[in-house]
Write a protein that holds these residues in place. Structure first.
Motif, PDB file in Angstrom:
ATOM      1  N   VAL A 122       8.315  -2.677 -13.597  1.00 40.74           N
ATOM      2  CA  VAL A 122       9.208  -1.738 -14.246  1.00 40.74           C
ATOM      3  C   VAL A 122       8.682  -0.625 -14.910  1.00 40.74           C
ATOM      4  CG1 VAL A 122      11.058  -1.734 -15.703  1.00 40.74           C
ATOM      5  CG2 VAL A 122      10.713  -3.924 -14.596  1.00 40.74           C
ATOM      6  N   ASN A 123       7.616  -0.683 -15.519  1.00 36.40           N
ATOM      7  CA  ASN A 123       6.683   0.217 -16.488  1.00 36.40           C
ATOM      8  C   ASN A 123       5.623   0.932 -15.596  1.00 36.40           C
ATOM      9  OD1 ASN A 123       8.639  -0.269 -18.612  1.00 36.40           O
ATOM     10  ND2 ASN A 123       6.875  -2.123 -19.193  1.00 36.40           N
ATOM     11  N   ALA A 124       5.550   0.727 -14.231  1.00 33.17           N
ATOM     12  CA  ALA A 124       4.626   1.176 -13.405  1.00 33.17           C
ATOM     13  C   ALA A 124       4.812   2.837 -13.199  1.00 33.17           C
ATOM     14  CB  ALA A 124       4.677   0.737 -12.031  1.00 33.17           C
ATOM     15  N   ALA A 125       3.967   3.690 -13.644  1.00 30.54           N
ATOM     16  CA  ALA A 125       4.207   5.106 -13.533  1.00 30.54           C
ATOM     17  C   ALA A 125       3.916   5.634 -12.014  1.00 30.54           C
ATOM     18  CB  ALA A 125       3.144   5.658 -14.454  1.00 30.54           C
ATOM     19  N   THR A 126       2.975   5.060 -11.086  1.00 29.76           N
ATOM     20  CA  THR A 126       2.933   5.669  -9.895  1.00 29.76           C
ATOM     21  C   THR A 126       3.183   4.608  -8.653  1.00 29.76           C
ATOM     22  OG1 THR A 126       0.735   4.808 -10.044  1.00 29.76           O
ATOM     23  CG2 THR A 126       1.403   7.197 -10.677  1.00 29.76           C
ATOM     24  N   THR A 127       3.525   4.883  -7.551  1.00 29.97           N
ATOM     25  CA  THR A 127       3.608   3.843  -6.346  1.00 29.97           C
ATOM     26  C   THR A 127       2.643   2.990  -6.269  1.00 29.97           C
ATOM     27  OG1 THR A 127       5.041   5.593  -5.591  1.00 29.97           O
ATOM     28  CG2 THR A 127       4.535   3.907  -4.139  1.00 29.97           C
ATOM     29  N   GLU A 128       1.312   3.767  -6.379  1.00 30.59           N
ATOM     30  CA  GLU A 128       0.070   2.788  -6.171  1.00 30.59           C
ATOM     31  C   GLU A 128       0.028   1.528  -7.359  1.00 30.59           C
ATOM     32  OE1 GLU A 128       0.122   5.926  -6.317  1.00 30.59           O
ATOM     33  OE2 GLU A 128      -0.502   6.546  -4.055  1.00 30.59           O
ATOM     34  N   GLN A 132       0.257  -2.207  -6.603  1.00 28.82           N
ATOM     35  CA  GLN A 132      -1.092  -3.182  -7.266  1.00 28.82           C
ATOM     36  C   GLN A 132      -0.437  -4.370  -8.128  1.00 28.82           C
ATOM     37  OE1 GLN A 132      -4.266  -3.046  -6.690  1.00 28.82           O
ATOM     38  NE2 GLN A 132      -4.540  -4.917  -8.058  1.00 28.82           N
ATOM     39  N   ALA A 133       0.741  -3.890  -8.709  1.00 30.23           N
ATOM     40  CA  ALA A 133       1.383  -5.209  -9.757  1.00 30.23           C
ATOM     41  C   ALA A 133       2.070  -6.217  -8.899  1.00 30.23           C
ATOM     42  CB  ALA A 133       2.272  -4.375 -10.693  1.00 30.23           C
ATOM     43  N   LEU A 134       2.702  -5.641  -7.782  1.00 33.49           N
ATOM     44  CA  LEU A 134       3.631  -6.488  -7.151  1.00 33.49           C
ATOM     45  C   LEU A 134       2.812  -7.280  -6.091  1.00 33.49           C
ATOM     46  CD1 LEU A 134       6.614  -4.347  -6.491  1.00 33.49           C
ATOM     47  CD2 LEU A 134       6.715  -6.246  -7.743  1.00 33.49           C
ATOM     48  N   TYR A 135       1.724  -6.662  -5.297  1.00 33.46           N
ATOM     49  CA  TYR A 135       1.161  -7.500  -4.150  1.00 33.46           C
ATOM     50  C   TYR A 135      -0.513  -7.882  -4.304  1.00 33.46           C
ATOM     51  CZ  TYR A 135       5.362  -6.218  -2.048  1.00 33.46           C
ATOM     52  OH  TYR A 135       6.787  -5.993  -1.738  1.00 33.46           O
ATOM     53  N   GLY A 136      -1.062  -6.639  -4.889  1.00 35.05           N
ATOM     54  CA  GLY A 136      -2.417  -6.550  -5.143  1.00 35.05           C
ATOM     55  C   GLY A 136      -3.087  -7.596  -6.025  1.00 35.05           C
ATOM     56  N   ASP A 137      -2.526  -7.683  -7.310  1.00 35.96           N
ATOM     57  CA  ASP A 137      -2.776  -8.690  -8.096  1.00 35.96           C
ATOM     58  C   ASP A 137      -2.767 -10.229  -7.362  1.00 35.96           C
ATOM     59  OD1 ASP A 137      -3.622  -6.562  -9.786  1.00 35.96           O
ATOM     60  OD2 ASP A 137      -1.705  -6.914 -11.102  1.00 35.96           O
ATOM     61  N   ALA A 138      -1.519 -10.203  -7.008  1.00 34.90           N
ATOM     62  CA  ALA A 138      -1.216 -11.748  -6.385  1.00 34.90           C
ATOM     63  C   ALA A 138      -2.443 -12.286  -5.293  1.00 34.90           C
ATOM     64  CB  ALA A 138       0.079 -11.938  -5.840  1.00 34.90           C
ATOM     65  N   TRP A 139      -2.564 -11.377  -4.346  1.00 39.70           N
ATOM     66  CA  TRP A 139      -3.677 -11.248  -3.452  1.00 39.70           C
ATOM     67  C   TRP A 139      -5.116 -11.706  -4.125  1.00 39.70           C
ATOM     68  CZ3 TRP A 139      -1.851  -6.827   0.003  1.00 39.70           C
ATOM     69  CH2 TRP A 139      -0.690  -7.042   0.629  1.00 39.70           C
ATOM     70  N   HIS A 140      -5.292 -10.873  -5.109  1.00 44.63           N
ATOM     71  CA  HIS A 140      -6.759 -11.166  -5.702  1.00 44.63           C
ATOM     72  C   HIS A 140      -6.780 -12.459  -6.401  1.00 44.63           C
ATOM     73  CE1 HIS A 140      -7.280  -6.438  -6.191  1.00 44.63           C
ATOM     74  NE2 HIS A 140      -7.424  -6.745  -4.797  1.00 44.63           N
ATOM     75  N   PRO A 205      -7.842  -4.214   2.390  1.00 46.79           N
ATOM     76  CA  PRO A 205      -7.439  -3.241   1.472  1.00 46.79           C
ATOM     77  C   PRO A 205      -5.841  -2.962   1.207  1.00 46.79           C
ATOM     78  CG  PRO A 205      -8.178  -1.864   3.162  1.00 46.79           C
ATOM     79  CD  PRO A 205      -8.518  -3.336   3.635  1.00 46.79           C
ATOM     80  N   LEU A 206      -5.559  -2.569   0.038  1.00 46.37           N
ATOM     81  CA  LEU A 206      -4.095  -2.453  -0.463  1.00 46.37           C
ATOM     82  C   LEU A 206      -3.603  -1.207   0.534  1.00 46.37           C
ATOM     83  CD1 LEU A 206      -3.988  -3.180  -4.044  1.00 46.37           C
ATOM     84  CD2 LEU A 206      -2.915  -4.549  -2.446  1.00 46.37           C
ATOM     85  N   PRO A 207      -2.401  -1.247   1.027  1.00 52.27           N
ATOM     86  CA  PRO A 207      -1.813   0.096   1.584  1.00 52.27           C
ATOM     87  C   PRO A 207      -1.677   1.246   0.623  1.00 52.27           C
ATOM     88  CG  PRO A 207      -0.404  -1.622   1.334  1.00 52.27           C
ATOM     89  CD  PRO A 207      -1.639  -2.281   1.144  1.00 52.27           C
ATOM     90  N   LYS A 208      -1.817   2.382   1.166  1.00 55.80           N
ATOM     91  CA  LYS A 208      -1.619   3.533   0.259  1.00 55.80           C
ATOM     92  C   LYS A 208      -0.080   4.108   0.561  1.00 55.80           C
ATOM     93  CE  LYS A 208      -5.941   3.487  -0.989  1.00 55.80           C
ATOM     94  NZ  LYS A 208      -6.109   3.062  -2.632  1.00 55.80           N
TER      95      LYS A 208
END
Length: 210
Positions: A122-128, A132-140, A205-208
């Protein structure tokens, strides 16, 4: 001329030790020693001294009992080591297989991290940052938990294979235990490499964002 002296049936049995008094806390050596001495005492009086005295001195009898106990303890230790090595090999192979297929623990932690990411997005400033918050951290987190399981499987399998050479020299593992251990080594090493690449975004890698 026969110099062998025949034991006198009427002579007191002075060569044999008197029976030991029964004690409530007598150990195994004392019991065995008393049994052997009782057998010697009950031998027929007409036997020759050579037949009734087969080197059953106290020192030799105690040494024989100690050797027998050492052999029994060594055999018990070998059986215990074999069971432990077999169980460890099976556990290591199971951990490696579970890690590669995905464990329940990693799935729960990933779902929790996804929930946290939804809150933070909700407070993410950029799309990346949102990706990262929605998918990258969970995958890691999934890669991290499964990587830890793979590492444990690898270390346990290596320990099983190396123990006969260092902890118990001269002993060999059964063929099937070595085979299962080597399978666990392969599964563990594969899992460490795979999940390491995934954690550092090398393999997937995470999609851009466009």
């Amino acid at each position: 001329m026969d110099t062998t002296k025949t034991a006198d049936p009427t002579a007191p049995e002075a060569d044999t030790a008197e029976p030991q008094a029964a004690e409530a806390k007598a150990d195994v050596k004392a019991d065995a020693k008393a049994d052997v001495k009782a057998d010697v005492k009950d031998a027929p009086a007409g036997e020759s001294a050579e037949a009734t005295e087969p080197a059953l001195s106290d020192e030799e009898l105690e040494d024989a009992l100690e050797d027998a106990l050492d052999d029994e303890l060594d055999a018990t230790e070998k059986v215990s080591d074999g069971v432990g090595a077999a169980a460890s090999a099976v556990v290591a192979a199971g951990l490696g297989l579970v890690a590669l297929s995905g464990s329940w623990v990693s799935r729960v932690i990933a779902e929790r991290q996804t929930l946290v990411g939804q809150i933070e997005s909700v407070n993410a400033a950029t799309t990346e940052a949102k990706i990262q918050a929605l998918y990258g951290d969970a995958w890691h987190m999934t890669a991290l938990v499964n990587g830890v399981l793979s590492t444990l499987a690898l270390l346990l399998a290596v320990f099983v294979l190396a123990r006969p050479a260092f902890g118990a020299p001269g002993r060999t593992l059964p063929t099937w235990v070595r085979a299962v251990s080597w399978a666990a080594v392969a599964l563990g090493a594969l899992g460490v490499l795979l999940f390491g690449f995934m954690y550092f975004d090398i393999l997937a890698p995470l999609p851009k964002a466009a």
